[in-house]
Design a protein around this motif. Structure first.
Motif, mmCIF file in Angstrom:
data_model
loop_
_atom_site.group_PDB
_atom_site.id
_atom_site.type_symbol
_atom_site.label_atom_id
_atom_site.label_comp_id
_atom_site.label_asym_id
_atom_site.label_seq_id
_atom_site.Cartn_x
_atom_site.Cartn_y
_atom_site.Cartn_z
ATOM 1 N N GLN A 30 14.153 71.065 47.167
ATOM 2 C CA GLN A 30 13.680 70.565 45.885
ATOM 3 C C GLN A 30 14.297 71.302 44.706
ATOM 4 O OE1 GLN A 30 9.399 70.569 45.913
ATOM 5 N NE2 GLN A 30 9.294 68.946 47.423
ATOM 6 N N THR A 31 14.951 72.421 44.978
ATOM 7 C CA THR A 31 15.557 73.207 43.907
ATOM 8 C C THR A 31 16.975 73.604 44.293
ATOM 9 O OG1 THR A 31 13.392 74.105 43.313
ATOM 10 C CG2 THR A 31 15.315 75.273 42.464
ATOM 11 N N ILE A 32 17.896 73.429 43.352
ATOM 12 C CA ILE A 32 19.268 73.899 43.498
ATOM 13 C C ILE A 32 19.419 75.097 42.571
ATOM 14 C CG2 ILE A 32 21.704 73.354 43.125
ATOM 15 C CD1 ILE A 32 20.979 70.419 43.631
ATOM 16 N N VAL A 33 20.075 76.139 43.050
ATOM 17 C CA VAL A 33 20.332 77.332 42.244
ATOM 18 C C VAL A 33 21.842 77.461 42.097
ATOM 19 C CG1 VAL A 33 19.967 79.819 42.041
ATOM 20 C CG2 VAL A 33 18.292 78.412 43.272
ATOM 21 N N THR A 34 22.304 77.650 40.866
ATOM 22 C CA THR A 34 23.731 77.853 40.633
ATOM 23 C C THR A 34 23.944 79.170 39.903
ATOM 24 O OG1 THR A 34 23.688 76.594 38.547
ATOM 25 C CG2 THR A 34 24.285 75.382 40.541
ATOM 26 N N GLY A 35 25.014 79.846 40.264
ATOM 27 C CA GLY A 35 25.449 81.049 39.563
ATOM 28 C C GLY A 35 26.741 80.715 38.840
ATOM 29 N N SER A 36 27.020 81.385 37.738
ATOM 30 C CA SER A 36 28.188 81.025 36.939
ATOM 31 C C SER A 36 29.110 82.209 36.690
ATOM 32 C CB SER A 36 27.765 80.442 35.596
ATOM 33 O OG SER A 36 27.339 81.460 34.719
ATOM 34 N N GLN A 37 30.322 81.860 36.327
ATOM 35 C CA GLN A 37 31.325 82.855 35.954
ATOM 36 C C GLN A 37 30.876 83.629 34.723
ATOM 37 O OE1 GLN A 37 35.164 81.102 35.443
ATOM 38 N NE2 GLN A 37 36.145 83.016 34.850
ATOM 39 N N GLU A 38 30.072 82.998 33.875
ATOM 40 C CA GLU A 38 29.598 83.632 32.641
ATOM 41 C C GLU A 38 28.388 84.544 32.872
ATOM 42 O OE1 GLU A 38 31.979 80.216 31.990
ATOM 43 O OE2 GLU A 38 30.070 80.272 33.005
ATOM 44 N N GLY A 39 27.876 84.612 34.096
ATOM 45 C CA GLY A 39 26.780 85.525 34.415
ATOM 46 C C GLY A 39 25.400 84.911 34.374
ATOM 47 N N GLN A 40 25.288 83.602 34.234
ATOM 48 C CA GLN A 40 23.978 82.955 34.210
ATOM 49 C C GLN A 40 23.598 82.474 35.600
ATOM 50 O OE1 GLN A 40 25.814 80.080 32.131
ATOM 51 N NE2 GLN A 40 25.895 81.151 30.205
ATOM 52 N N ILE A 41 22.287 82.349 35.811
ATOM 53 C CA ILE A 41 21.754 81.696 37.002
ATOM 54 C C ILE A 41 20.913 80.529 36.503
ATOM 55 C CG2 ILE A 41 20.190 81.930 38.965
ATOM 56 C CD1 ILE A 41 21.041 84.862 39.130
ATOM 57 N N CYS A 42 21.149 79.347 37.044
ATOM 58 C CA CYS A 42 20.406 78.155 36.634
ATOM 59 C C CYS A 42 19.627 77.601 37.814
ATOM 60 C CB CYS A 42 21.344 77.069 36.111
ATOM 61 S SG CYS A 42 22.116 77.481 34.560
ATOM 62 N N LEU A 43 18.415 77.158 37.536
ATOM 63 C CA LEU A 43 17.587 76.475 38.518
ATOM 64 C C LEU A 43 17.515 75.009 38.117
ATOM 65 C CD1 LEU A 43 14.645 79.031 38.741
ATOM 66 C CD2 LEU A 43 16.701 78.933 40.129
ATOM 67 N N TRP A 44 17.703 74.132 39.105
ATOM 68 C CA TRP A 44 17.723 72.689 38.877
ATOM 69 C C TRP A 44 16.733 72.028 39.826
ATOM 70 C CZ3 TRP A 44 21.404 71.373 35.183
ATOM 71 C CH2 TRP A 44 22.400 72.315 34.938
ATOM 72 N N ASP A 45 15.937 71.077 39.311
ATOM 73 C CA ASP A 45 15.060 70.286 40.162
ATOM 74 C C ASP A 45 15.864 69.167 40.798
ATOM 75 O OD1 ASP A 45 12.572 71.548 39.885
ATOM 76 O OD2 ASP A 45 12.177 70.530 37.987
ATOM 77 N N LEU A 46 15.625 68.906 42.081
ATOM 78 C CA LEU A 46 16.274 67.821 42.795
ATOM 79 C C LEU A 46 15.191 66.861 43.267
ATOM 80 C CD1 LEU A 46 18.838 66.575 44.028
ATOM 81 C CD2 LEU A 46 18.455 68.033 46.034
ATOM 82 N N SER A 47 15.201 65.627 42.749
ATOM 83 C CA SER A 47 14.178 64.651 43.106
ATOM 84 C C SER A 47 14.509 63.992 44.442
ATOM 85 C CB SER A 47 14.057 63.577 42.018
ATOM 86 O OG SER A 47 15.175 62.700 42.079
ATOM 87 N N THR A 48 13.555 63.258 44.985
ATOM 88 C CA THR A 48 13.798 62.538 46.235
ATOM 89 C C THR A 48 14.836 61.433 46.047
ATOM 90 O OG1 THR A 48 11.902 61.122 45.742
ATOM 91 C CG2 THR A 48 11.519 63.019 47.187
ATOM 92 N N ASP A 49 15.063 61.011 44.796
ATOM 93 C CA ASP A 49 16.095 60.020 44.489
ATOM 94 C C ASP A 49 17.450 60.682 44.224
ATOM 95 O OD1 ASP A 49 14.140 58.047 44.616
ATOM 96 O OD2 ASP A 49 13.697 58.201 42.477
ATOM 97 N N LEU A 50 17.539 61.986 44.501
ATOM 98 C CA LEU A 50 18.742 62.800 44.295
ATOM 99 C C LEU A 50 19.150 62.894 42.822
ATOM 100 C CD1 LEU A 50 20.874 61.741 47.392
ATOM 101 C CD2 LEU A 50 19.308 63.678 47.150
ATOM 102 N N GLU A 51 18.173 62.830 41.927
ATOM 103 C CA GLU A 51 18.420 63.066 40.504
ATOM 104 C C GLU A 51 18.225 64.544 40.234
ATOM 105 O OE1 GLU A 51 15.937 60.524 38.169
ATOM 106 O OE2 GLU A 51 16.853 58.706 38.947
ATOM 107 N N ILE A 52 19.143 65.117 39.475
ATOM 108 C CA ILE A 52 19.102 66.545 39.163
ATOM 109 C C ILE A 52 18.714 66.725 37.700
ATOM 110 C CG2 ILE A 52 20.451 68.668 39.032
ATOM 111 C CD1 ILE A 52 22.256 67.475 41.218
ATOM 112 N N SER A 53 17.747 67.607 37.439
ATOM 113 C CA SER A 53 17.357 67.919 36.067
ATOM 114 C C SER A 53 17.206 69.433 35.927
ATOM 115 C CB SER A 53 16.058 67.208 35.684
ATOM 116 O OG SER A 53 15.022 67.572 36.567
ATOM 117 N N SER A 54 17.519 69.939 34.742
ATOM 118 C CA SER A 54 17.466 71.385 34.524
ATOM 119 C C SER A 54 16.033 71.880 34.537
ATOM 120 C CB SER A 54 18.141 71.751 33.209
ATOM 121 O OG SER A 54 17.465 71.138 32.138
ATOM 122 N N LYS A 55 15.867 73.075 35.069
ATOM 123 C CA LYS A 55 14.543 73.684 35.160
ATOM 124 C C LYS A 55 14.509 74.975 34.353
ATOM 125 C CE LYS A 55 11.269 75.061 38.760
ATOM 126 N NZ LYS A 55 11.085 75.140 40.215
#
Length: 73
Positions: A30-55
């Motif tokens: 239900q959650t995707i986590v991404t790390g970036s070259q700029e040093g941020q960590i982002c959490l994203w919600d993943l719906s059952t319809d495979l829609e991604i929204s920022s958390k």
């Protein structure tokens, strides 16, 4: 009861760069986590319809995030 609160980000005319260098998905898929070259960590919600929204976006690292790992309980 779980209350949903949308993520709100405030910055100037352009959003901060987020060049993804690492990706992880939680065990419940239900959650995707991404790390970036700029040093941020982002959490994203993943719906059952495979829609991604920022958390959440987490700032604070001074170097690239090149690896993500799950912590055990």
């Amino acid at each position: 009861m779980k209350t949903l609160v949308p993520a709100v980000a405030v910055w100037g005319r352009t959003a901060p760069s987020h060049s993804i260098t690492a990706v992880m998905i939680t065990d419940d898929q239900q959650t995707i986590v991404t790390g970036s070259q700029e040093g941020q960590i982002c959490l994203w919600d993943l719906s059952t319809d495979l829609e991604i929204s920022s958390k959440e976006i987490l700032f604070g690292h001074t170097a690239s995030v090149t690896c993500l790992a799950k912590a055990r309980e």
